[in-house]
Design a protein around this motif. Structure first.
Motif, mmCIF file in Angstrom:
data_model
loop_
_atom_site.group_PDB
_atom_site.id
_atom_site.type_symbol
_atom_site.label_atom_id
_atom_site.label_comp_id
_atom_site.label_asym_id
_atom_site.label_seq_id
_atom_site.Cartn_x
_atom_site.Cartn_y
_atom_site.Cartn_z
ATOM 1 N N TRP A 1 0.843 -1.193 0.000
ATOM 2 C CA TRP A 1 0.000 0.000 0.000
ATOM 3 C C TRP A 1 0.873 1.236 0.000
ATOM 4 C CZ3 TRP A 1 -4.878 -0.663 -1.205
ATOM 5 C CH2 TRP A 1 -5.459 -1.908 -0.948
ATOM 6 N N THR B 1 -2.050 -5.392 6.479
ATOM 7 C CA THR B 1 -2.572 -5.144 5.140
ATOM 8 C C THR B 1 -1.683 -5.735 4.066
ATOM 9 O OG1 THR B 1 -1.419 -3.013 5.171
ATOM 10 C CG2 THR B 1 -3.713 -3.029 5.880
ATOM 11 N N GLU C 1 -12.910 -6.488 -4.720
ATOM 12 C CA GLU C 1 -11.504 -6.104 -4.611
ATOM 13 C C GLU C 1 -10.933 -6.594 -3.279
ATOM 14 O OE1 GLU C 1 -9.713 -4.516 -6.918
ATOM 15 O OE2 GLU C 1 -11.385 -4.391 -8.326
ATOM 16 N N ASN D 1 -9.149 -4.804 -1.319
ATOM 17 C CA ASN D 1 -8.825 -3.688 -0.444
ATOM 18 C C ASN D 1 -9.583 -3.704 0.871
ATOM 19 O OD1 ASN D 1 -11.271 -3.141 -1.742
ATOM 20 N ND2 ASN D 1 -10.983 -0.941 -1.596
#
Length: 1372
Positions: A411, A685, A791, A793
């Motif tokens: 990210w 993440t 997605e 995310n």
């Protein structure tokens, strides 16, 4: 050489100093009464000042004051010349009659003078005097003058008289300074001139690579680009003049470019060339840019050479411009590069042709260009490469390389900065090229592959690239995965793996990297796979900690592995199957036993390739775990390698004869109890990033996997949790009004449904209040409220730091300073939305209704209303409140809402509702803002607390500025409760004195915070912002700050916090002294250590300090449960009176895999390392491999640093290990005893081969150059590096041959004992810049030693100045 100065120098000649002998001779030859006196005046304390020669008589100066006024104009002193003294300062001159003919005097602005060495000052030549050594640049000027009338068309080359000056650390602030008579009378006058021009107090000048410019002579000889600094140290940055006067190139490349590039080769041959440039006759073909040319030969290249002229505009439409240039002997020419720096109003240029003439050989070369060099024309290139033609054919083809740039998947991995690349091959390089035109609309995005064309003369086989960016733009950090260069001539692909950050704030802080290539895809794939495995293991190994309960999910069968009571195993269980749970038992680094949670005596086993259940004591139960980058694990037998746990499509055990098709041997590992109440977790993440809370209340997914990203789980019900930031208690993750941030207060907006993804082990967080809305991440890593569109995310991979309890217990936890968890000491307050302000509130009824008509209960005893009245200046910054009672505190409470533009407006009162529990009687508050937004200044009038149920009012008058630029410069204030017009406690102004240590690089430009604790609470963490010194926290300096707080009573401790992003910003704090302005009391808090510091493998940026009488200095206690790689270090000091030390002791350990780096054991000032003492420490030497040596020593600090070390013992702290190492030392570690060294290396015997490395005496011959001023008085340090590690940084203390070290033309010999380094490869040599003569010209270093009866001698040439702050890395 004639003694008559040339006209060009005569204007400066009056400032030169005549010798005392000459003046005295004239005096003795006078036979008549003296009418005029010839006097030399020097500046107090400045040996660089060359003296002012004046004639003093009754006609020139009527009075003594007239002489002082005249000298004030010529001798640069802060308040003019106010005192004239004899050279030693013994007698002051008060009238003209006291002056003696032929003598010298010292000028000062005060009565006390600083004597100087007059002999040295008289002999020091001016930079412009003709007696100076003739430089290479001046030789070029002389040659140009000699050839002026011999050749037509040759351009006259002159020395540049302009300097481009950058401000230290800020490339956007720059000035062009013209050198002239007025500003170069002396070096201090020139610094004053720059200070006026830059509007910045300039005390030092540096070259762009960090070398200090000590005097005018060095200034004149520099490249024309300098960095102006105050008292702070040099700050590396992209001081790249290519944006103003140089062509585009990679920031950080050390290839220095001189205007007119007069390069002298090692062989001494200089080639002269005539360069003819023809600009096309097309419309707008001319350019305003600075044009350069680079010549490439089979020996070397010339580097970029700028083409300047005497006057007029060059490179205009239809013109031919002719230049004369010099290069080294580059060998046979095979290509050139012509380009410009894209500067000026119309940089685009259409070049028609380039012609070269070699004056030595008579060869002529013609290069037809006929191309645009413009970013908006042709292919966008501003440089062109052209090969030499031989018999009409190019010696090398011109090709277009396809450069594939792959940005990483992390990210915020993308960048908006300008990216540059230089490709190197066996036929030279491409030069620095900007990657401008990608086939994608936006370049360098996360996970994206950008393809750029790059035209160049074919380089042959490629072997490396240099890639970097200029650090500009809002998102300038960049995570580069790899680069692939496709060669269309050979049809080969060259891969360059990076997989690192190019970011000042990440990794090692570099924004330029050199990458070596691999021309085989197999090697690259293997390298990448190994890298991914290491990252995956680091991220997933927490799952396999002892005592964890696991489930193994098969993506093929969509079921869990389960072990039945009869010993059979299948992959058909569901997630609630009690036979699908397995407890972890650790057997080795990646070897485990997985026992059934239901039947602990049974464990998974591989018997003849088939998985089954066996008694957990069987060897066949030992399984190795191999983690995959796709978040899956393979379970392989530790006894029979190659046998793995495998199931077929039906979930049954597959045997060895089964076909590979339709088999599953990869499993997703799930850990039970991740979201139990009170658990501390990371929401990762990526493999190295995690969701974290920022200081402004926002969240992003680019945080480090460390304390700053820890979240505490509050379980609401089955599958529903809240997440509280551990670092900032009371701040919860929430989704409200379409925004996702960390400003929640624990209400329903903070409730999230945790949906587990069985296929990859991730979870998603869905808002309970806003169904269908998830916590998601934008490409830059910023958190956002998003809808699930398939997605990735919204996926987070949890890691458990500390497991919680299965049932909610209603407790919270925060991190203490040692990294362990403790129960929260204070209740959590919840800030509510601002309530509508009503001038006359109605009495409370038993029941209220809101606007929707639903019933609201009566207010509780814990509900308060906070009213904040703003003065005549409002703010849009984030406001935070703390409330103190005699039983506890609440805070920080964020006072705000989504539309904060409507809050804290001028003359407005804003109201908020908060919950305050169990803090007793309130006596003070602290309120402040974070200084963000366009309007950070705030005039606070008053704060009122009202108990909603009882209507009790508490008043806190303020009438204060909360501003960095107004008032007392603070953005936080403390307000005491005012009753009957009087404060219940006074507001005290604490004077804080912060002492920075005297160690080299002890200074810092990092932010430093301080919190003062007393019997009556604390001051809160305050930024030490406004010092009495112009530059804070400088080496050896004392900074004074003021902290205003409600009286804390007797002080108990302070908390010191230093925010350093990299090691260059680390700070050495000596001590902190606090005095109360109204009292005589003084508190001394000794620190004497670096911040941040490492303890037990964890980097701590803050430390608690106690007053001197309360300090407890003990070595760290051993933990009962040891971590992997922990060792117990026992240090035994000699048993006689003077054996102890006051210095700080450090240890280095060296293993077969790597070295540990510096491990600070402690300081003798804290009751450590006393005579006859045994001090015990625990250190972590994980992943070092087999130890083969240690180095122990001290920093020679304190009043009595000498130390007699008797023995060191190393014992591995592990239940199954009995490894103990005894290392007798029995010697002094002191600069004046025994071997006169403060460090000692001791070899460790190899436990397998019983071999031990020998101790070698390295004889170091240091050759100081023979140049004038080559000597140094500084302390010199050296590090020897070989194939078996290094010696560490050693001071070259005592020369064997000379009493005075490092003198001009001198050879000094030093002896250094170290464990055998193998073959010496390089050395790192530096000095600390102390002493009056701190410049040093180092010729070479020769190291002689004897090993295995063989004499060795290694030479490390240098032949340049060693600059303070920039160690010289020399190769043999």
């Amino acid at each position: 050489m004639s003694e008559t100065p040339s006209p060009s120098h005569s204007v400066i000649q009056p400032n030169s100093a005549e010798s005392e002998q000459t003046l005295s001779t004239r005096h003795l030859n006078v036979t008549e009464p003296v009418v005029a006196k010839r006097i030399c005046f020097y500046k107090s304390g400045d040996p660089q000042f060359n003296g002012i020669k004046m004639v003093v008589n009754n006609r020139t100066f009527k009075t003594f004051d007239a002489l002082l006024d005249s000298l004030s104009k010529r001798v640069p002193l802060p308040f003019g010349v106010r005192n004239i003294s004899t050279p030693q300062g013994r007698h002051s001159i008060t009238n003209l009659e006291d002056l003696e003919d032929g003598k010298s005097y010292i000028c000062s602005h005060q009565r006390k003078i600083k004597p100087i060495n007059l002999e040295q000052a008289r002999k020091k030549p001016l930079p412009w005097q003709i007696s100076r050594p003739v430089s290479a640049r001046r030789r070029v000027v002389q040659l140009a003058r000699e050839n002026e009338g011999q050749r037509d068309g040759a351009v006259k080359i002159t020395i540049p008289k302009k300097l481009l000056v950058f401000k230290n650390g800020n490339v956007r602030i720059r000035r062009t300074i013209v050198l002239g008579k007025k500003n170069t009378q002396n070096f201090e006058a020139f610094l004053d001139h720059i200070s006026e021009s830059m509007q910045y107090p300039v005390a030092k000048l540096y070259t762009t690579d960090g070398r200090k410019i000590p005097n005018l002579h060095a200034l004149v000889m520099c490249s024309g680009v300098v960095v102006a600094a105050g008292r702070e140290p040099f700050k590396p940055s992209t001081y790249d003049p290519h944006r103003y006067s140089l062509p585009a190139r990679l920031p950080g490349i050390s290839n220095r470019v001189y205007p007119k590039a007069n390069v002298k080769s090692e062989s001494g041959n200089t080639w002269k060339w005539k360069v003819s440039i023809l600009t096309s006759d097309m419309q707008s073909a001319g350019t305003s840019s600075k044009v350069y040319i680079t010549l490439y030969g089979d020996h070397s290249n010339s580097g970029p050479i700028f083409l300047y002229g005497d006057g007029g505009r060059l490179f205009q439409r239809g013109n031919e411009d002719i230049f004369a240039i010099d290069t080294a002997d580059i060998g046979e020419l095979y290509k050139i590069r012509i380009g410009h720096n894209n500067s000026g109003e119309s940089p685009a240029w259409h070049c028609e042709e380039v012609q070269l003439l070699n004056f030595q050989s008579g060869e002529q070369f013609s290069f037809l260009v006929h191309r645009w060099l413009a970013q908006d024309q042709d292919d966008g290139g501003i440089s062109r490469e052209l090969p030499v033609l031989r018999q009409g054919q190019a010696v090398l083809p011109v090709t277009v390389y396809k450069v594939h740039v792959i940005t990483g998947e992390l990210w915020n991995a993308g960048t908006e900065a300008d990216v540059y690349i230089s490709i190197y091959g066996e036929n030279g390089d491409t030069g620095s090229r900007q990657l401008r035109r990608s086939k994608k609309p936006t370049k360098f995005l996360k996970g994206q592959t950008d393809i750029f064309p790059l035209e160049a003369v074919h380089l042959g086989k490629l072997y490396k690239i240099v890639i970097g960016h200029n650090g500009l733009g809002s998102g300038n950090g960049w995570f580069l995965d790899k680069i692939i260069v496709k060669d269309s001539v050979t049809n080969l692909d060259y891969a360059f793996l990076c997989h690192r950050w190019l970011d000042h704030g990440e990794d090692d802080g570099k924004i330029v990297r050199e990458l070596n290539g691999a021309d085989t895809s197999t090697f690259l794939a293997r390298q990448e796979l190994e890298l991914r495995r290491e990252e995956t293991w680091a991220a997933e190994r927490w799952k396999f900690q002892k005592g964890n309960t696991l489930q193994f999910y098969s993506r093929l069968t969509h079921g869990f592995i389960r072990l039945s009571p009869d010993g059979t195993v299948d992959a058909l269980g569901d997630k609630k199957d009690k036979y699908g749970l397995f407890d972890v038992t650790i057997k080795g680094r990646n070897t485990y036993i997985f026992c059934s949670h239901q039947m602990p005596h049974l464990a998974l086993a591989l018997d003849n390739g088939c998985v089954t259940g066996m008694d957990n004591r069987e060897n066949l139960c030992e399984l190795q775990v191999h983690l995959r980058p796709n978040h899956c694990a393979i379970l392989e037998s530790a006894r029979n390698l190659g046998d793995t746990v495998t199931f077929n499509l039906q979930g049954k055990v597959a045997d060895k004869v089964s076909s590979y098709t339709g088999l599953s041997k990869e499993f997703v590992v799930h850990v039970k109890g991740v979201f139990h109440n009170g658990a501390i977790i990371l929401l990762t993440t990526s493999l190295c990033q995690a969701l974290c809370l920022r200081s402004d209340g926002s969240c992003n997914g680019v945080g480090k996997q460390s304390e700053e990203s820890y979240w505490k789980v509050h379980k609401i019900s089955s599958g529903v949790c809240m997440f509280e930031c551990v670092k900032n208690p009371g701040m919860y993750l929430r989704i409200k009004d379409g925004q996702c941030n960390g400003t929640g207060t624990g209400d329903v907006y903070c409730h999230f449904k945790t949906e587990k993804n069985l296929e990859n082990g991730s979870v998603s967080l869905e808002s309970v209040r806003n169904k269908g809305i998830f916590v998601g991440l934008l490409p830059n890593g910023q958190s956002n409220a998003v809808i699930h569109t398939g997605e990735k995310n919204i996926l987070f991979y949890p890691q458990v730091i500390k497991f919680g309890r299965e049932k909610p217990m209603g407790t919270s936890a925060t991190l203490n300073k040692q990294g362990r968890f403790r129960e929260s000491e204070h209740p959590v307050a919840r800030a509510q939305e601002p309530v509508a302000h009503s001038p006359s509130p109605s009495p409370p009824s038993k029941e209220k209704r809101n606007t929707q008509g639903s019933k609201c209960p009566l207010p509780s005893d814990n509900e308060w209303k906070v009213s904040v009245l703003t003065g005549n200046v409002g703010t849009q910054a984030n406001i935070t409140l703390w409330i103190y009672g005699d039983k506890g505190i609440v805070g920080p409470i964020t006072l705000g809402k989504q539309n904060r533009e409507q809050l804290f407006l001028p003359r407005q009162e804003d109201e908020f509702q908060v919950e305050i529990k169990n803090i007793g009687n309130i006596y003070k508050i602290r309120i402040g803002h974070d200084g963000t937004s366009e309007q950070p200044e705030w005039k606070l009038q008053k704060v009122t607390l009202e108990h909603i149920k009882s209507r009790r009012l508490l008043n806190f008058p303020a009438n204060k500025w909360l501003s960095r630029s107004r008032g007392d410069g603070d953005i936080i204030c403390e307000l005491p409760l005012v009753e009957a017009g009087k404060s219940i406690y006074p507001v005290i102004r604490y004077n804080v004195y912060v002492y920075t240590g005297h160690f080299e690089q002890a200074e810092t430009d990092s932010s430093v915070y301080l919190c003062i604790y007393g019997k009556r609470g604390d001051s809160g963490l305050r930024l030490l912002h406004k010092s009495d010194m112009p530059v804070k926290f400088q080496r050896g300096m004392v900074d004074t700050f003021e902290i205003e707080a409600v009286s804390l009573g007797k002080l108990q401790k302070v908390l010191l916090h230093c925010e350093a992003n990299n090691k260059s910003q680390y700070w050495y704090c000596d001590k902190v002294i606090i005095r109360e302005a109204e009292k005589d009391s003084e508190y001394i808090f000794n620190c004497e250590r670096w911040l941040p510091f490492m303890c037990q493998g964890i980097i701590h940026s803050e430390i608690e300090l106690y007053p001197q009488e309360l300090e407890i200095n003990q070595p760290p206690k051993m933990q009962e449960e040891a971590n992997e790689g922990d060792w117990k270090i026992t240090v035994i000091t000699g048993n006689f009176e003077a054996a102890g030390t006051t210095a700080t002791v450090s240890l280095y350990a060296y293993g077969e895999n790597k070295a540990s780096g510096q491990i600070i054991l402690g300081s003798g000032k804290y009751q450590l390392f006393n005579p006859n003492s045994v001090d015990t420490f625990k250190v972590n030497l994980k992943e070092l491999g087999q130890l083969y040596k240690i180095r122990i020593g001290h920093d020679n600090s304190g009043s009595d640093p000498s130390w007699y070390l008797e023995e060191i013992k190393l014992e591995k702290v592990a239940l199954v290990s009995d490894q103990k190492i005894h290392l007798p030392v029995n010697c002094w570690l002191a600069e004046d005893l025994d071997e006169r060294d403060t460090w000692k290396e001791v070899a460790i015997r190899n436990s397998t081969t019983e071999e031990i490395l020998p101790l070698v005496v390295y004889e170091i011959h240091v050759h100081t150059g023979s140049k004038l001023g080559a000597e140094t008085d500084s302390n010199v340090y050296i590090i020897l590096m070989g194939t078996r590690g290094d010696t560490g940084r050693r001071k070259l203390h005592r020369s064997k041959k000379n009493k005075v070290k490092f003198q001009q033309g001198q050879v000094d010999i030093f002896c250094l004992k170290a464990i055998s380094l193998g073959d010496l490869k390089r050395i790192l040599i530096s000095h600390d810049g102390t002493g009056p003569g701190n410049g040093w010209f180092l010729d070479k270093v020769v190291i002689k030693y004897k090993e295995e009866d063989e004499e060795q001698e290694v030479v490390f040439p240098c032949n340049r100045y060693a600059i303070h702050g920039k160690p010289e890395l020399l190769y043999c």
